[in-house]
Design a protein around this motif. Structure first.
Motif, PDB file in Angstrom:
ATOM      1  N   GLU A  91       0.751  -1.038  -0.184  1.00 56.58           N
ATOM      2  CA  GLU A  91       0.105  -0.056   0.249  1.00 56.58           C
ATOM      3  C   GLU A  91       0.708   1.407  -0.093  1.00 56.58           C
ATOM      4  OE1 GLU A  91      -2.500   3.400   0.364  1.00 56.58           O
ATOM      5  OE2 GLU A  91      -1.142   2.905   1.894  1.00 56.58           O
ATOM      6  N   PRO A  92       1.093   1.857  -0.837  1.00 56.35           N
ATOM      7  CA  PRO A  92       1.804   2.934  -1.110  1.00 56.35           C
ATOM      8  C   PRO A  92       1.879   3.817   0.335  1.00 56.35           C
ATOM      9  CG  PRO A  92       0.927   2.724  -3.267  1.00 56.35           C
ATOM     10  CD  PRO A  92       0.089   1.859  -1.941  1.00 56.35           C
ATOM     11  N   LYS A  93       1.020   4.396   0.865  1.00 63.13           N
ATOM     12  CA  LYS A  93       1.108   6.297   2.152  1.00 63.13           C
ATOM     13  C   LYS A  93       1.506   4.966   2.822  1.00 63.13           C
ATOM     14  CE  LYS A  93      -0.336  10.054   0.223  1.00 63.13           C
ATOM     15  NZ  LYS A  93      -1.211  10.464   0.926  1.00 63.13           N
ATOM     16  N   THR A  94       1.234   3.195   2.906  1.00 65.56           N
ATOM     17  CA  THR A  94       1.711   2.882   4.225  1.00 65.56           C
ATOM     18  C   THR A  94       3.344   2.841   4.120  1.00 65.56           C
ATOM     19  OG1 THR A  94      -0.538   1.540   4.282  1.00 65.56           O
ATOM     20  CG2 THR A  94       1.700   0.738   5.437  1.00 65.56           C
ATOM     21  N   LYS A  95       3.450   2.452   3.026  1.00 58.70           N
ATOM     22  CA  LYS A  95       4.909   2.245   2.424  1.00 58.70           C
ATOM     23  C   LYS A  95       6.129   3.514   3.144  1.00 58.70           C
ATOM     24  CE  LYS A  95       5.038   0.197  -1.680  1.00 58.70           C
ATOM     25  NZ  LYS A  95       5.873   0.600  -3.959  1.00 58.70           N
ATOM     26  N   GLU A  96       5.281   5.160   2.218  1.00 55.74           N
ATOM     27  CA  GLU A  96       5.743   6.061   3.192  1.00 55.74           C
ATOM     28  C   GLU A  96       5.959   6.209   4.589  1.00 55.74           C
ATOM     29  OE1 GLU A  96       5.612  10.182   1.343  1.00 55.74           O
ATOM     30  OE2 GLU A  96       3.602   9.858   2.100  1.00 55.74           O
ATOM     31  N   LYS A  97       4.977   5.948   4.513  1.00 51.08           N
ATOM     32  CA  LYS A  97       4.763   6.266   6.662  1.00 51.08           C
ATOM     33  C   LYS A  97       5.926   5.024   7.743  1.00 51.08           C
ATOM     34  CE  LYS A  97       0.133   6.930   7.541  1.00 51.08           C
ATOM     35  NZ  LYS A  97      -1.253   6.448   7.373  1.00 51.08           N
ATOM     36  N   TYR A 132       6.642   4.792  -4.712  1.00 54.05           N
ATOM     37  CA  TYR A 132       5.586   4.491  -3.881  1.00 54.05           C
ATOM     38  C   TYR A 132       5.197   3.525  -4.694  1.00 54.05           C
ATOM     39  CZ  TYR A 132       7.888   6.716   0.555  1.00 54.05           C
ATOM     40  OH  TYR A 132       9.290   7.602   1.192  1.00 54.05           O
ATOM     41  N   LYS A 174       3.042   9.882  -7.932  1.00 53.57           N
ATOM     42  CA  LYS A 174       3.291   9.545  -6.609  1.00 53.57           C
ATOM     43  C   LYS A 174       2.091   8.748  -6.098  1.00 53.57           C
ATOM     44  CE  LYS A 174       5.422  11.959  -3.435  1.00 53.57           C
ATOM     45  NZ  LYS A 174       5.982  12.228  -2.413  1.00 53.57           N
ATOM     46  N   TYR A 175       2.290   7.389  -5.428  1.00 55.49           N
ATOM     47  CA  TYR A 175       1.640   6.650  -5.108  1.00 55.49           C
ATOM     48  C   TYR A 175       0.683   5.793  -5.722  1.00 55.49           C
ATOM     49  CZ  TYR A 175       3.075  10.294  -1.018  1.00 55.49           C
ATOM     50  OH  TYR A 175       3.881  10.852  -0.290  1.00 55.49           O
ATOM     51  N   GLU A 213      -0.866  11.896  -9.481  1.00 57.00           N
ATOM     52  CA  GLU A 213      -1.008  11.148  -7.856  1.00 57.00           C
ATOM     53  C   GLU A 213      -2.616  10.354  -7.195  1.00 57.00           C
ATOM     54  OE1 GLU A 213       1.208  13.818  -5.098  1.00 57.00           O
ATOM     55  OE2 GLU A 213       3.119  14.243  -6.588  1.00 57.00           O
ATOM     56  N   GLU A 214      -1.359   9.275  -6.786  1.00 54.94           N
ATOM     57  CA  GLU A 214      -2.845   8.741  -5.500  1.00 54.94           C
ATOM     58  C   GLU A 214      -3.823   7.356  -6.171  1.00 54.94           C
ATOM     59  OE1 GLU A 214      -4.060  10.228  -1.962  1.00 54.94           O
ATOM     60  OE2 GLU A 214      -2.786  11.679  -2.291  1.00 54.94           O
TER      61      GLU A 214
END
Length: 221
Positions: free
Chosen positions: A73-79, A146, A163-164, A181-182
């Protein structure tokens, strides 16, 4: 020799562990020591060579450790990446020996490239991008940080992805398309038009879909 820790012990983590073993047979630069995952029971009921050795939230990286990211999951990657890098974690790329990479590409850090994935020529890949098996990325493509591209996708020439991004299996993007994005591209979708940021699309030809309304407590884990 460095110690390699896989970040995430779900199904993706167990797959990535296998590809790490394959890489190690050819390039013996590190010893695999296990997983970190905030669910210490993530491997319960599965046969696996290694164990969950700690949580992401509490792990303190050392100079002798390197990390491979097994989160889709892209945003979880970043976190997760931000949290661990703030403590000094060093992430590495895992590129399977059966993957193909052409010339004149710019590849970001933390790349995960599954068996039989292909990056052709003059491609730019951002940081912490995941490309699963049998996916092909054509010439002059740009993939943002991500992003996760699932199995058997076709990202054709001059496509730009923000991104994402998240691409379901067997998604196909016609040449020259711009995706913001997203964006989430559904399984088997064929994208023939530019996609604005934040859209979820599905179908052939791919069209915007409405997402189910989230209950108050969903997504808080």
């Amino acid at each position: 020799m460095k110690e390699l820790i896989v970040v995430g012990a779900g199904g993706f983590g167990r797959e990535l562990l296998q590809w790490c073993k394959d890489v190690k047979k050819i390039k013996n630069d590190w010893d695999i020591v296990g997983f970190i995952d905030d669910n210490l029971s993530a491997l319960d009921g599965y046969e696996c060579t290694y164990k969950v050795i700690g949580t992401i939230n509490e792990w303190q990286p050392t100079e002798n450790q390197v990390f491979a990211l097994a989160i889709a999951e892209p945003k979880t990657k970043e976190k997760v990446v931000t949290k661990l890098e703030e403590r000094g974690a060093q992430f590495i790329s895992i590129i399977h020996p059966d993957a193909r990479i052409g010339d004149y590409n710019k590849l970001g850090k933390g790349l995960v490239l599954y068996p039989n994935a292909r990056i052709t020529v003059n491609v730019t890949i951002g940081d912490f991008v995941t490309v699963l098996d049998n996916t092909s990325i054509g010439h002059d493509v740009y993939i943002g940080d991500y992003t996760t591209i699932s199995a058997s996708c076709g990202i054709n020439g001059h496509v730009q992805v923000g991104k994402y991004g998240y691409f379901g299996c067997n998604a196909s993007i016609v040449p020259g398309i711009k995706i913001g994005e997203e964006c989430h591209i559904g399984v088997g979708s064929v994208v023939v038009n530019n996609i604005k940021s934040g859209m979820h699309i599905f179908g052939n030809p791919a069209k915007r879909i409405a997402l189910p309304r989230m209950n108050k407590n969903e997504g808080e884990q």
